[in-house]
Design an enzyme around this catalytic site. Structure first.
Site, PDB file in Angstrom:
ATOM      1  N   GLU A   1       0.885  -1.165   0.000  1.00  0.00           N
ATOM      2  CA  GLU A   1       0.000   0.000   0.000  1.00  0.00           C
ATOM      3  C   GLU A   1       0.917   1.207   0.000  1.00  0.00           C
ATOM      4  O   GLU A   1       1.550   1.512   1.010  1.00  0.00           O
ATOM      5  CB  GLU A   1      -0.929  -0.024   1.224  1.00  0.00           C
TER       6      GLU A   1
ATOM      7  N   CYS B   1      -1.866   9.021   2.814  1.00  0.00           N
ATOM      8  CA  CYS B   1      -1.834   8.615   1.414  1.00  0.00           C
ATOM      9  C   CYS B   1      -3.176   8.841   0.742  1.00  0.00           C
ATOM     10  O   CYS B   1      -3.240   9.044  -0.470  1.00  0.00           O
ATOM     11  CB  CYS B   1      -1.415   7.154   1.304  1.00  0.00           C
TER      12      CYS B   1
END
Length: 458
Positions: free
Chosen positions: A232, A266
C-alpha cells in the site's frame, strides 16, 4: 536514521533506542516460528477471545496510548484518540468475522469435477513481516495484525524508526492479551535490515505501507525469494467537484480532506478538479477554510492540526511548494516556513500548477492543495487518470448518472461519492499503478496471507 522518539512539536529528542542485534533477531524469528506451530492449531473462538482482550487493553489505555502517538508523530490528541479507538474496533471486527471470512467453501458440485467431495479451504502460511509507516502508527499496524493473527499466522513488525515507543507497545500488546509468546513481535532495526529479514526462510510473506521506493525494494526482495507481498503505497488522490454539488459542503469537506493528519495521509485529497461553472465559488470557500486552520500544539483542543512528523517531511513539503511558485504557480494561502521550534507548516493552496512543476506528479505529504479548473466530467476523469498513482478518489455531485460515470472510469482502488475517502474494516482498501497491489481489510485482506487450498476426494 536513528531509532528515536523526537517530539515534532519541539524538535527535542526524548529517547533513543539501540537496534536489535543479530542474536536478538534470531531469537525473535525463532520465537515467531515456534509460536506459529501452536497458533495455527487454535480455533477461531480462542483467537477471537484473545483479540477482543487486546482490544479491551487498548481501550483501557486509550489516554496513555493517544498521548504517546501525539508525542511521537504530532497528530492532534483528538485524532490520536480516534485512531486508537478505531484500531480497537478493527480488532473486534476481525474477532467477530474471521471465521466467516475463512469458512470452507464448496464452489462447485463435486460430481462436476469427478469427485465425491470437493472444497476450498483458507489456511495460515506462517510468519508475515510487516513494514509499517509513522503516519498512522497504530491503525496501519492493526489492519495487518488483526487479520493475520485471526487467520492463524504470526507477525513481526518493523515499524518506522521515528515511532519506536508505539512499535514496542504494539509488540507487547497481543502477548499481554493472551496470544502465545512470539505470536506478534517488534524488531527495532533500520531500513537496511528489511531485505535480509525477507531473505530468511522463516518469513513467509511481507506487507508494506510506505513510499514507492520502499515498496519497490520490498517487492524486489520478496520476488527474489518467491514470497507473497502486499503493498500500500502513495497517492495523489483527486477531489472532483461538479456543478450539481453542494459547494459549501464540498469546500468544507475538501479542507478536511487535505489537512487531516497534517496532510500526511496517502488517501488525503491532493489534486482538486473543479468544474469551471462553480470553480470561483469553490475556490473562495476553500481558500477561506484553509486560511482559518489553526496550526499549533497538538495537545491543545483548539488546534486544527499539529506539526509535520519529521524535519525531513517538512523540508520535502516546502521544496515542492517553492519549486511550484518559482515556476509560475499562484500561492493562494500559506507556503511560508514559520519561525520557532517544531516542524510546523501552514495550510497551503496553489493554483496554476503546470506539468513542469514537481508537485504536478509527485505526492506531497503535507497540507498543500493544488486547484485546477476543468470544463467537463470527461476532462476531470482524463486528468484524474493522468497520474502514476491510483489509490482513491472523492467525487462531489448530486447527479446520479454523473456519479456512475466517475465510479466506472476513475482509475483507483476506491471512489467515494459526496464523502471523504476513508478506510473501514468492512471494506477492501488498496490501490493500483504506483499505489501498490493487494488489498487490506475486509475478507480480501484476511485472505491475502492464507493458503487457498483445493481439497478433492474421489
Amino acid at each position: 536514521m536513528a531509532i528515536a522518539t523526537i517530539n515534532p512539536t519541539t524538535g527535542e529528542t526524548l529517547e533513543t533506542f539501540e537496534p536489535h542485534t543479530p542474536e536478538q533477531l534470531e531469537e525473535i524469528l525463532a520465537g515467531a516460528e515456534a509460536a506459529y506451530r501452536g497458533l495455527a492449531d487454535t480455533t477461531f473462538e480462542q483467537r477471537g477471545a484473545w483479540m477482543r482482550a487486546a482490544a479491551d487493553i487498548l481501550d483501557a489505555e486509550l489516554d496513555e496510548v493517544a498521548a504517546l502517538v501525539t508525542t511521537e508523530m504530532g497528530k492532534t490528541i483528538g485524532t490520536a484518540k480516534y485512531e486508537v479507538s478505531k484500531s480497537a474496533r478493527g480488532m473486534r471486527w476481525y474477532a467477530d468475522h474471521a471465521a466467516e471470512y475463512l469458512a470452507e467453501e464448496h464452489p462447485v458440485a463435486a460430481g462436476d469435477v469427478g469427485a465425491s467431495a470437493v472444497s476450498v479451504r483458507y489456511q495460515p502460511i506462517g510468519t508475515v513481516l510487516a513494514v509499517m509507516p509513522w503516519n498512522y502508527p497504530f491503525w496501519q499496524v492493526i489492519r495487518f495484525a488483526a487479520p493475520a493473527l485471526m487467520a492463524g499466522n504470526t507477525g513481526i513488525l518493523k515499524h518506522a524508526s521515528s515511532v519506536p515507543q508505539s512499535a514496542l507497545y504494539l509488540g507487547s500488546l497481543f502477548e499481554r492479551a493472551g496470544f502465545p509468546a512470539g505470536a506478534f513481535q517488534t524488531v527495532l532495526v533500520e531500513g537496511g535490515a528489511v531485505a535480509p529479514l525477507i531473505d530468511d526462510r522463516r518469513i513467509r510473506a511481507v506487507t508494506l505501507t510506505g513510499s514507492v521506493g520502499a515498496g519497490s525494494s520490498v517487492a524486489e526482495a520478496a520476488g527474489r525469494n518467491i514470497k507473497k507481498s502486499v503493498l500500500e503505497l502513495g497517492g495523489t488522490d483527486v477531489f472532483v467537484v461538479m456543478p450539481s454539488a453542494d459547494i459549501a459542503a464540498a469546500a468544507a469537506a475538501g479542507v478536511n480532506a487535505r489537512v487531516q493528519n497534517s496532510g500526511q495521509s496517502c488517501i488525503a485529497a491532493k489534486r482538486y478538479y473543479v468544474h469551471t461553472d462553480v470553480y470561483d465559488a469553490f475556490e473562495e470557500a476553500f481558500v477561506a477554510g484553509m486560511r482559518a486552520q489553526v496550526v499549533g500544539d497538538p495537545f491543545d483542543e483548539a488546534t486544527s492540526f499539529g506539526p509535520l512528523a519529521t524535519e525531513q517531511v517538512r523540508r520535502d513539503t516546502h521544496e515542492l511548494v517553492e519549486d511550484a511558485v518559482a515556476k509560475g504557480a499562484t500561492l493562494l494561502a500559506g507556503g511560508e516556513l514559520p519561525e520557532g521550534p517544531g516542524w510546523f507548516y501552514p495550510a497551503t493552496v496553489l493554483r496554476d500548477v503546470t506539468p513542469e512543476m514537481r508537485i504536478f506528479r509527485e505526492e506531497c505529504f503535507g497540507p498543500v492543495a493544488c486547484l485546477y479548473r476543468v470544463a467537463s466530467a470527461e476532462e476531470a476523469v482524463e486528468r484524474s487518470n493522468d497520474s502514476d498513482f491510483g489509490l482513491s478518489s472523492s467525487v462531489w455531485t448530486r447527479d446520479d448518472e454523473e456519479a456512475a460515470f466517475f465510479q466506472d472510469r476513475i482509475e483507483a482502488g476506491g471512489v467515494f461519492v459526496n464523502g471523504l475517502t476513508a478506510s473501514f474494516p468492512q471494506l477492501p482498501f488498496g490501490g493500483i499503478k504506483d499505489s501498490g497491489y493487494g488489498r487490506e481489510l475486509s475478507a480480501f485482506g484476511i485472505r491475502e496471507f492464507t493458503n487457498v487450498k483445493t481439497v478433492w476426494r474421489a
